[in-house]
Design a protein around this motif. Structure first.
Motif, mmCIF file in Angstrom:
data_model
loop_
_atom_site.group_PDB
_atom_site.id
_atom_site.type_symbol
_atom_site.label_atom_id
_atom_site.label_comp_id
_atom_site.label_asym_id
_atom_site.label_seq_id
_atom_site.Cartn_x
_atom_site.Cartn_y
_atom_site.Cartn_z
ATOM 1 N N VAL A 19 0.861 -1.185 0.000
ATOM 2 C CA VAL A 19 0.000 0.000 0.000
ATOM 3 C C VAL A 19 0.899 1.237 0.000
ATOM 4 N N GLU A 20 0.675 2.117 -0.975
ATOM 5 C CA GLU A 20 1.476 3.328 -1.121
ATOM 6 C C GLU A 20 0.550 4.547 -1.221
ATOM 7 N N THR A 21 1.121 5.729 -1.070
ATOM 8 C CA THR A 21 0.393 6.971 -1.305
ATOM 9 C C THR A 21 0.386 7.262 -2.805
ATOM 10 N N ILE A 22 -0.812 7.479 -3.347
ATOM 11 C CA ILE A 22 -1.002 7.698 -4.781
ATOM 12 C C ILE A 22 -1.486 9.124 -4.998
ATOM 13 N N THR A 23 -0.952 9.773 -6.030
ATOM 14 C CA THR A 23 -1.405 11.111 -6.389
ATOM 15 C C THR A 23 -2.398 11.025 -7.542
ATOM 16 N N ILE A 24 -3.600 11.589 -7.319
ATOM 17 C CA ILE A 24 -4.666 11.575 -8.312
ATOM 18 C C ILE A 24 -4.814 12.991 -8.870
ATOM 19 N N PRO A 25 -4.604 13.196 -10.177
ATOM 20 C CA PRO A 25 -4.786 14.540 -10.734
ATOM 21 C C PRO A 25 -6.258 14.893 -10.890
ATOM 22 N N ASP A 26 -6.559 16.162 -11.026
ATOM 23 C CA ASP A 26 -7.914 16.580 -11.372
ATOM 24 C C ASP A 26 -8.278 16.004 -12.737
ATOM 25 N N PRO A 27 -9.541 15.670 -12.950
ATOM 26 C CA PRO A 27 -9.919 15.098 -14.250
ATOM 27 C C PRO A 27 -9.774 16.103 -15.381
ATOM 28 N N GLY A 28 -9.189 15.658 -16.466
ATOM 29 C CA GLY A 28 -9.077 16.477 -17.664
ATOM 30 C C GLY A 28 -10.274 16.251 -18.567
ATOM 31 N N PRO A 29 -10.232 16.778 -19.790
ATOM 32 C CA PRO A 29 -11.340 16.578 -20.724
ATOM 33 C C PRO A 29 -11.644 15.094 -20.922
ATOM 34 N N GLY A 30 -12.914 14.735 -20.766
ATOM 35 C CA GLY A 30 -13.341 13.354 -20.969
ATOM 36 C C GLY A 30 -12.984 12.405 -19.850
ATOM 37 N N GLU A 31 -12.531 12.906 -18.703
ATOM 38 C CA GLU A 31 -12.100 12.063 -17.595
ATOM 39 C C GLU A 31 -12.991 12.236 -16.371
ATOM 40 N N ALA A 32 -12.868 11.309 -15.431
ATOM 41 C CA ALA A 32 -13.630 11.372 -14.182
ATOM 42 C C ALA A 32 -12.795 10.816 -13.046
ATOM 43 N N VAL A 33 -12.951 11.387 -11.866
ATOM 44 C CA VAL A 33 -12.389 10.823 -10.644
ATOM 45 C C VAL A 33 -13.521 10.108 -9.911
ATOM 46 N N VAL A 34 -13.269 8.852 -9.541
ATOM 47 C CA VAL A 34 -14.286 8.025 -8.887
ATOM 48 C C VAL A 34 -13.794 7.616 -7.508
#
Length: 361
Positions: A19-34
């Motif tokens: 288990v590691e710390t993951i960086t999630i970017p803001d969603p760009g065009p056509g993307e989604a964060v779930v």
């Protein structure tokens, strides 16, 4: 702004996951964060860990997932924040030659998020099947999100994202199992049992489960098999023929992915019957069959891609059937586990003790 979450990575070939710390970017065009609510532990994740898919380590594992859309990028209209979704690994493009011919379930240009998730030090991660859902949140293409009834259990719903859909679809979509058909399923893990569920749903009169493990055959009976064959002690081809009046099954679904079991499937079907390969072979495997037998037995030899499913059509339908009590998808959930128990779950998978371990957040 970017977010920091916990996720399970495979750092190198056959190394223990961590288990590691993951960086999630803001969603760009056509993307989604779930925001992930549950994710099943699939054999494909183990293949990634073992280096059996490719060498693009480190991998962010997990893909059989359900959760809630948190944010969407520019141009996204099909899903919105707050939607309960199942993630799929074949976002249909709508423009390739398969889509334009009205066969989007074969889409030849499926896509994933363009941005990369990373480790805290900036190392880019390869998400399993373009999803990477052993994480509190993940970034995907919006087309990988399919809205379903939010009353469904996330632990159950997420399994449609891969193995259960592959098996049900192999029976209904690829094999075209019909009312009164005889069906044999070779290999009774999660995908094979799902093929049994799909065959039962389609109205098959006789469903023959074949495996080398009596525990798996007992489970296959629970989910709908009418007959079982232990191929460790019995010739499965002869047994299937005996159970079908000497003819062979109308549809044989091979859910192992080995030349030996495919050959059994080929000879266990009736004349003009159908063989469906849904088990995933490894690159070095070769198949040898007499060409005269291929010609003389007629019928169809098919490969099933993700159960030839169209997520926007099939996921909501199957969730509705589950909610109505017509199929029991919860039968596939053997146990629920925490994020830091994924490595142990791989061990239990090897031992054949589970259909699915499901990480619940």
């Amino acid at each position: 702004m970017t977010q920091q979450v916990r996720g399970v990575i495979a750092p190198g070939r056959d190394e223990p996951v961590r288990v590691e710390t993951i960086t999630i970017p803001d969603p760009g065009p056509g993307e989604a964060v779930v925001r992930i609510q549950a994710c099943g532990v699939c054999h494909t994740d183990l293949h990634y860990k073992q280096g059996g898919i490719n060498d693009d380590f480190p991998f962010l594992l997990g893909h059989e997932a359900a959760g809630t859309v948190e944010s969407v990028g520019e141009g996204v209209t099909d899903v919105a924040p707050g939607d309960f979704v199942i993630l799929n690994w074949r976002a249909v493009c709508g423009q390739c030659r398969a889509c334009l011919r009205g066969r989007p379930w074969y889409c030849f240009d499926t896509h994933n998020a363009k941005q990369k998730m990373t480790l805290a030090d900036g190392t880019e991660l390869t998400p399993a099947l373009g999803i990477g859902a052993f994480a509190e949140k993940t970034l995907v293409a919006a087309g990988q999100c399919t809205k379903v009834d939010p009353a469904a259990s996330p632990a159950v719903a997420g399994l449609l994202g891969c193995g259960v859909m592959a098996g049900i679809g192999a029976a209904i979509n690829t094999g075209n199992v019909g009312r009164g058909d005889s069906v044999a399923v070779i290999g009774c893990g999660g995908v094979g049992d799902a093929a049994i569920v799909g065959s039962r749903l389609a109205g098959a009169a006789r469903i023959i489960a074949v495996d080398v493990d009596d525990r798996k055959l007992a489970k296959a009976t629970e989910v709908g098999a009418t007959h079982t064959v232990n191929s460790r002690t019995t010739d499965p081809v002869e047994a299937i023929r005996e159970l079908t009046g000497g003819f062979g099954a109308d549809v044989v679904i091979e859910a192992v992915g080995r030349p030996e079991t495919y050959t059994q499937a080929f000879y266990a079907r009736d004349l003009a019957g159908t063989v469906v390969l849904v088990g995933v072979p490894t690159p070095e495997m070769k198949l040898e069959l007499p060409l005269l037998d291929v010609f003389g037995r007629g019928g169809s030899l098919k490969s099933s891609w993700y159960g030839d499913c169209l997520p926007s059509r099939d996921f909501p339908m199957l969730i509705d059937l589950h909610q109505q009590g017509r199929i029991d998808l919860s039968a596939f959930v053997t146990e629920t586990i925490a994020l830091d128990e994924v490595e142990k779950a791989f061990g239990r998978m090897h031992e054949g003790d589970v259909l699915r371990s499901v990480v619940v957040f």
